[in-house]
Design an enzyme around this catalytic site. Sequence first.
Site, mmCIF file in Angstrom:
data_model
loop_
_atom_site.group_PDB
_atom_site.id
_atom_site.type_symbol
_atom_site.label_atom_id
_atom_site.label_comp_id
_atom_site.label_asym_id
_atom_site.label_seq_id
_atom_site.Cartn_x
_atom_site.Cartn_y
_atom_site.Cartn_z
ATOM 1 N N SER A 39 0.866 -1.173 0.000
ATOM 2 C CA SER A 39 0.000 0.000 0.000
ATOM 3 C C SER A 39 0.901 1.221 0.000
ATOM 4 O O SER A 39 2.056 1.146 0.450
ATOM 5 C CB SER A 39 -0.893 0.004 1.244
ATOM 6 O OG SER A 39 -1.500 1.270 1.447
ATOM 7 N N TYR A 82 -1.941 -1.026 10.548
ATOM 8 C CA TYR A 82 -2.006 -1.242 9.096
ATOM 9 C C TYR A 82 -0.786 -0.651 8.403
ATOM 10 O O TYR A 82 -0.139 -1.311 7.591
ATOM 11 C CB TYR A 82 -3.293 -0.646 8.530
ATOM 12 C CG TYR A 82 -3.381 -0.783 7.029
ATOM 13 C CD1 TYR A 82 -3.640 -2.022 6.451
ATOM 14 C CD2 TYR A 82 -3.182 0.313 6.196
ATOM 15 C CE1 TYR A 82 -3.705 -2.164 5.075
ATOM 16 C CE2 TYR A 82 -3.258 0.183 4.812
ATOM 17 C CZ TYR A 82 -3.514 -1.057 4.254
ATOM 18 O OH TYR A 82 -3.567 -1.192 2.883
#
Length: 259
Positions: free
Chosen positions: A138, A152
């Site tokens: 990401s 995350y």
Amino acid sequence: MGNSYAVITGASSGLGKCFAEIMAEHGYNLVLIARREEELKKLAANMEHRYGCSTVVVRADLGDMKQVQQCFAVLNRLDVEIFINNAGFGEAGRFTETSLEKELSMIDVNIKAMHIFAKMMTKYFAKRGRGYLLNVASSAGLFPAGPFMATYYASKAYVVSLTKAIAEEVRQAGINLYVGCLCPGPVDTEFNKVANVDFALKGITPQYCTQYAYQEMMKGTMVIVPTLRMKAAVLASKVLPESLVLRITAMQQKRKKGL
């Protein structure tokens, strides 16, 4: 290609589902791995009907490391050319308030399962002398940290770091193996629902994201960032003071949660 397989983890929805279609379009047979077996079977039937490819469905909970390792009993029987290490999820909120159980599950899937697959497939491809390993990270993994999505961001930083290290080892060994990571910004998938967020920025479609990733993977791009806006944001994070980047990042995450 011919009898070659592309393997996609987290294939039942979102980016994984789109990756499956792109691989089938390019003539690959498919191995589809995820928890939701019925969704996998529907996707497999659709891909077989539309593209005439062969499919293998593997139902596995990638939060269970025994089930992760059991996937290789299937993969070792096949001619795998591409592995898309896609499974993962997120969670947003204050670190003092988010669920420890969910965070540990996130670490299991985003880091431990990803690591096992990367390890085993690098060895598999190195032995065969060819292959493609794409770890789905990401843009979060390219920033210093992510206040209000702390676990995350940390998990995706692990993916990016591991990928770069493996890629350099492979390069120095002279192995004909692509190792790279996909680092998109917001993508319009059910990730948002699982992570309990509404993105502050408009997301790109999973179809665009995966098609771009495939093209860049074939070019040999190691770190794939799909949009100019996100490339600019990542560049800015490298030149601005880290304290400022953390404050800006925190502001963006708080807007997702309305904090």
